[in-house]
Scaffold this active site. Structure first.
Site, short mmCIF file in Angstrom:
data_model
loop_
_atom_site.label_atom_id
_atom_site.label_comp_id
_atom_site.label_asym_id
_atom_site.label_seq_id
_atom_site.Cartn_x
_atom_site.Cartn_y
_atom_site.Cartn_z
N ARG A 62 0.83 -1.21 0.00
CA ARG A 62 0.00 0.00 0.00
C ARG A 62 0.86 1.25 0.00
O ARG A 62 0.49 2.27 -0.57
CB ARG A 62 -0.92 0.03 1.22
CG ARG A 62 -2.13 -0.83 0.98
CD ARG A 62 -3.21 -0.65 2.01
NE ARG A 62 -4.02 -1.83 1.99
CZ ARG A 62 -3.98 -2.79 2.90
NH1 ARG A 62 -3.19 -2.67 3.95
NH2 ARG A 62 -4.74 -3.85 2.78
N CYS A 72 -6.11 -18.60 14.85
CA CYS A 72 -7.00 -18.47 16.00
C CYS A 72 -8.29 -19.26 15.80
O CYS A 72 -8.99 -19.56 16.76
CB CYS A 72 -7.31 -17.00 16.25
SG CYS A 72 -5.82 -15.98 16.25
N ASP A 132 5.39 -13.23 17.04
CA ASP A 132 5.64 -14.10 18.19
C ASP A 132 7.13 -14.31 18.46
O ASP A 132 7.50 -14.69 19.57
CB ASP A 132 5.01 -15.49 17.95
CG ASP A 132 3.50 -15.47 18.04
OD1 ASP A 132 2.93 -14.39 18.28
OD2 ASP A 132 2.90 -16.54 17.85
#
Ligand code: FAD
Length: 443
Positions: free
Chosen positions: A21, A42, A282
């Protein structure tokens, strides 16, 4: 500009999309070791539990769509095995092309974290499964789909462990949850964790607390689990969910600085110690927003935000990441458990003095049908600054914790909680919202 991204899921994919972008011309290559990119980690437990019915729904982006929409050169089945930060070159082991090298101007590392597998007897049994990605999910689901699989033991009462317990129960299995700590769900204090623990037991889960696993052994079609107390359990399947470690062994010879447990060290701009190399997600060490101590908090929101920040900086903007406060939420059957900021344990460890209050307001006006109590715990500094909050209940917990999370992010105090003007009509809240009430009681 030529940018290489390692890892194609939460942090990697948001870095790539934001970069595109901001810069229409940059050459962006994304290396992903596995077959899939940008999938919904998730959602995986809920697909196993068949709440999410179609497997395709788990794919947020496919390599083809990422190429077509963002013009990103996505290379799956391509593991980066070495980085030369002086020459600015990565070495890739590709299923399709064998081993080759690719140069970069900027490199973004988002390799994530892998499930911890402790070195205990019998750990290599094929009946012990961990959950991180789509192949893990397919493996677990195909086990559960078998008619003769009736008994599961889940080891580890963190978020993934508890979500798996619920979803395996939903599939009709007998489930035992084993947790080595005195209570489940480490972000909560013990006085709060007892509520989700009761919810698990009310839903037929056998809960074993304060006992870890000593050994596994296969016995015919089943697996036997021996706990430290010498209690023995039998199961058809074991889900091991005792935490994660950063997936960073491939950085060993790169000179990129990592912490004691292998987390990549970054500054506020998500830059590593090596020129042009950024890291997110993470795998990185972060600053705890409340205690200001270094920590690691593996959550999707922070990974996405950090990816966006790394992309901003590579594109010449000036963005910084101010820390992770660990806001998280969990469904435990009918119950919601959510928390934000520090808990008592982390504050004691950090030597930060605190006070707490716990209140039991109702989710909305008690005279309007369906009102249920919430247990809301507020942790605050002597000077009134809010340090953390935990909420448990059957309705309205999410918005209260999110409001308090916002106040913490903005450096607010208990005084601020009393002043917040929140939306109210009887079906939704009370004229004094539970968040206001927490402020009044703490004042
Ligand atoms: P990952 O998403 O793990 O992606 C890293 C990718 O890098 C992997 O696909 C890996 O194959 C690839 N890779 C690693 N090394 C290499 C290499 N050398 N070369 C090429 N590719 C490599 N968080 C929440 O906030 N809320 C939730 O409800 C929630 N639920 C979860 C449920 C499950 C079952 C799991 C596993 C996680 C959940 N999380 C949740 C955590 C969230 O998914 C992670 O925080 C997030 O995915 C981290 O993004 P990441 O990009 O750092 O790593």
């Amino acid at each position: 500009k030529k940018i290489i991204i390692i890892g194609g899921v939460a942090g990697g994919a948001s870095t790539a999309a934001r970069l595109r972008r901001l810069d229409e011309k940059a050459e962006i290559i994304m290396f992903e070791r596995d077959e899939f990119i940008s999938f919904a980690n998730c959602g995986l437990p809920y697909y196993i539990g068949e709440r999410i019915k179609e497997r395709d729904r788990l794919f947020v982006q496919t390599p083809e769509a990422m190429k077509a929409r963002f013009h990103i050169d996505v290379r799956i089945h391509s593991e980066v095995i070495h980085i030369d930060t002086d020459k600015k070159v990565v070495r890739v082991n590709s299923k399709l092309r064998g081993i080759y090298e690719e140069s970069y101007d900027y490199l973004v590392l988002s390799p994530g974290a892998k499930a911890i597998k402790p070195n205990i007897p019998g750990i290599e049994s094929s009946k012990i499964l961990t959950l991180r990605n789509i192949p893990d999910t397919d493996r677990i689901k195909s086990y559960v789909d078998q008619k003769d699989v009736k008994n599961a033991v889940v080891i580890g009462g963190g978020f993934i462990g508890v979500e798996m317990v619920e979803n395996l129960r939903e599939r009709g299995l007998n489930v035992t949850l084993v947790e080595a700590a005195p209570h489940i769900l480490a972000p909560f204090d013990s006085d709060m964790a007892v509520i989700p623990e009761k919810e698990l037991m009310d839903n037929g889960v056998r809960l074993i607390l304060g006992d870890g696993v000593k050994a596994f052994s296969e016995t015919g079609d089943q697996i036997e689990i021996t706990l430290n107390s010498d209690t023995k359990l039998r199961a058809d399947i074991v889900i091991l969910a005792i935490g994660v470690l950063p997936d960073t062994t491939f950085l060993k010879e790169s000179g990129i600085e990592v912490g004691a447990r292998g987390h990549i060290i970054v500054n506020e701009r998500m830059q590593t110690n090596k020129e042009g190399v950024y890291a997110v997600g993470d795998a990185v060490e972060v600053t705890d927003y409340v205690t200001k101590l270094k920590t690691a908090i593996p959550l999707a929101g922070p990974a996405n935000k950090q990816g966006r920040i790394a992309a901003d900086n590579i594109a010449g903007r000036n963005s910084s990441y101010k820390g992770t406060q660990g806001t998280s939420i969990l469904k435990v059957f009918g119950l919601t458990a959510a928390s934000t900021g520090a808990n008592e344990r982390t504050l004691l460890k950090a030597g930060i003095p605190y006070k707490t209050i716990t209140i039991h307001p109702v989710s909305h006006a008690s005279y309007y049908p369906g009102a249920v109590p919430i247990t809301l715990k507020l942790i605050f500094h002597e000077d009134g600054r809010i340090l953390g909050a935990q909420g448990v209940g059957y309705d309205g917990v999410d918005k209260r914790i999110d409001v308090i999370a916002t106040v913490i992010r903005l450096g607010g105090t208990v005084e601020d909680l009393t002043e917040l003007e929140l939306s109210y009509a009887p079906p939704f809240s009370s004229a004094k919202d539970p968040v206001n009430m927490a402020g009044y009681v703490a004042q």
